[in-house]
Write an enzyme that holds these catalytic residues in place. Structure first.
Site, PDB file in Angstrom:
ATOM      1  N   CYS A 152     -64.944  58.945  53.875  1.00 33.79           N
ATOM      2  CA  CYS A 152     -64.372  59.275  52.567  1.00 33.79           C
ATOM      3  C   CYS A 152     -64.367  60.774  52.311  1.00 33.79           C
ATOM      4  O   CYS A 152     -63.728  61.253  51.382  1.00 33.79           O
ATOM      5  CB  CYS A 152     -65.153  58.599  51.462  1.00 33.79           C
ATOM      6  SG  CYS A 152     -65.048  56.827  51.516  1.00 33.79           S
TER       7      CYS A 152
ATOM      8  N   CYS B 199     -66.720  61.933  42.348  1.00 33.03           N
ATOM      9  CA  CYS B 199     -67.802  62.816  42.803  1.00 33.03           C
ATOM     10  C   CYS B 199     -68.990  62.742  41.855  1.00 33.03           C
ATOM     11  O   CYS B 199     -70.143  62.820  42.276  1.00 33.03           O
ATOM     12  CB  CYS B 199     -67.323  64.265  42.893  1.00 33.03           C
ATOM     13  SG  CYS B 199     -66.088  64.530  44.166  1.00 33.03           S
TER      14      CYS B 199
END
Lengths: 143, 403
Positions: free
Chosen positions: A34, A103
């Protein structure tokens, strides 16, 4: 895409980068596929997180969220650190672009993973306190 | 080395040349006539458009009446592909051939057509980012209505065998379109010699403004309109002509194509110095072919480092560059181009594209080469992925094998 000044500051001058040799808890979340991996180390003294360090492979937002997350939990009691959500991380950074919100989730998960590891080392099942740590596989970000 | 600003992203866009700007300026404020108007000022606009059309035609070896101005490369790609698809459908031909690593203006258009009942063959590219003419030949069917293959790849800079593909398409009587947005001005192009039926180009990659481009359509091919309306562009592309930008494109493309060979020698020398210098960093690899490559393109994967943070750190050091990492484009998937040449996700996430041009200097190259190793060292130093790579593969923190 626009990053806030706060994000850029934490990216350019990340706080608490590094490792703790004799850490009391270490958590790692994310995966290389990812494009984000966060690793967080905590030192715990009398239920207080006295020191925290991180290492992150990832984009600007990944580095900034990990950096600010370490600032947010340092000096806090474990229970208080567990109250910190990804939303709080986003707010502390004056916002994140929509594509980068994951994030902040990763940063929250990294803190929790480190605390979970601490509990486990103490012989305590972390699940009732920390909940499930979501792996990257659950994230819809890049699939 | 003293900090400087270096623009190393010319594949993304270029500055407008002073010459192109100056040529364009009067058509904003003084000679602003509509080219369709009958009075002098209108006719003047029509005349300069004609001149620009000649300049563009000369630059690629086309005839004047084969050049249609568009809003840019994406529109030209859309027009060529959708137009050819409509033409094909009239004769029961609904098969298109392209490659897996085209620009999204081509790929997404093809995907759109798939939803409309067309069949698309996406030719795979090899690990260098090349295709063979034979792949195209083998893929052509009775019902193929278009072959569309890019001239040069925008990310890894490979230059594809366009003349050979053109020859095959001519022999098989299949229309052949090429997206030459990255190639024009960098590689000699002659649409007649290369048997190209349609070619897209974009102004802002060659020192003309953004928002102008063109589609070359070989005489004899009649594409249905993409944009309907007025009679501009010989009834083929409606919309009042963007006169200043068209003028600028004519000037810019003439300069860009004037001395391609000399320019290519100069630029590719700097390119090779950059490649050689960056590859000195352990655990790096060049993406794309070393020789069949645009003169200004450098694309290197750096293990253990993520692309966006690399770009942000380079920017802090005055270097504007780009990445194969899709983080930059708002999507989280790594570049389809890097995946197409077989890079695993984690390596595709950490790629750096530098695109230099004739304005780049040897001092710029020195500066870039002085900055990059430090930037990589810093990011690797805080990368848990790098830590893991070093541990499992027996490397020290700089990536050298521990003896």
């Amino acid at each position: 895409m626009i990053y806030s000044e706060k994000v850029m500051d934490h990216f350019a001058n990340p706080r608490n980068v590094g490792e703790i040799d004799n850490a009391d808890g270490v958590g790692e979340v994310g995966n290389a596929k990812c494009g984000d991996i966060m690793k967080m180390y905590i030192k715990v003294d009398d239920n207080i997180i006295t020191d925290v360090k991180f290492k992150t492979f990832g984009c600007g937002a990944a580095i900034a969220t990990s950096s600010i997350a370490t600032e947010m939990i340092k000096g806090k009691a474990i229970e208080d650190a567990l109250q910190i959500t990804n939303k709080a991380v986003v707010e502390a950074l004056d916002g994140l672009p929509p594509a980068k919100l994951h994030c902040s989730v990763l940063a929250e998960q990294a803190m929790k993973a480190a605390i979970a590891d601490y509990y486990t080392r103490q012989g305590i099942d972390p699940t009732p306190f920390v909940g499930e740590i979501h792996d990257c596989e659950d994230c819809e970000g890049c699939h | 080395m003293e900090k400087r600003f270096i623009y190393a992203d010319n594949a993304a866009t270029t500055c407008v040349s002073k010459k192109a700007l100056e040529a364009a300026l009067p058509y904003f404020t003084e000679q602003y006539g509509n080219a369709s108007s009958i009075y002098r000022m209108g006719m003047d606009s029509a005349k300069v458009i004609l001149k620009a059309r000649e300049q563009v035609a000369n630059a690629i070896g086309a005839k004047v009446n084969e050049i249609y101005f568009t809003s840019g490369g994406s529109e030209a790609d859309n027009w060529a592909i959708k137009g050819s698809a409509l033409n094909g459908a009239k004769r029961g031909k609904k098969h298109i051939i392209t490659t897996v690593f085209e620009h999204h203006a081509v790929l997404h258009t093809c995907q759109f057509l798939e939803k409309q009942g067309y069949e698309v063959t996406y030719l795979p590219v090899d690990e260098k980012g090349l295709i063979t003419p034979k792949q195209v030949e083998d893929a052509i069917r009775e019902d193929t209505c278009l072959v569309t293959i890019m001239f040069a790849n925008n990310e890894i800079g490979t230059v594809l065998p366009i003349a050979e593909v053109g020859e095959i398409c001519k022999a098989k009587k299949v229309p052949f379109h090429t997206d030459a947005v990255q190639a024009v001005g960098n590689v000699p192009i002659n649409v007649k010699e290369m048997n190209i039926d349609m070619l897209s180009l974009s102004g802002h990659k060659i020192h003309a403004p953004k928002g102008i481009g063109c589609l070359y359509v070989r005489g004899g091919i009649s594409l249905p309109n993409l944009i309907h309306g007025g009679a501009q562009e010989r009834n083929k592309r409606a919309g009042t002509e963007n006169v200043p930008s068209i003028v600028a494109l004519g000037v810019a493309i003439t300069d860009a194509c004037a001395d391609i060979d000399t320019k290519a020698i100069k630029v590719s020398k700097m390119r090779d110095r950059l490649i050689e210098g960056i590859l000195k960093i352990p655990e790096t690899r060049l993406n794309g072919d070393a020789n069949k490559r645009l003169p200004g393109n450098v694309n290197i994967s750096i293990r253990g480092v993520e692309g966006e943070s690399l770009l942000l750190t380079l920017d802090m050091n005055g270097i504007a560059a780009s990445s194969g990492s899709a983080c930059t484009s708002g999507s989280l998937d790594p570049s389809h181009v890097l995946l197409a040449i077989g890079l695993p996700h984690e390596i595709a996430h950490g790629s750096l594209r530098l695109s230099i041009n004739e304005d780049t200097t040897d001092e710029d190259v020195d500066y870039i080469l002085s900055v990059i190793p430090n930037v990589v060292k810093r990011l690797r130093g805080m990368s848990p992925l790098w830590e893991r790579i070093c541990k499992t593969e027996g490397l020290d923190s700089d990536g050298n094998k521990i003896k």
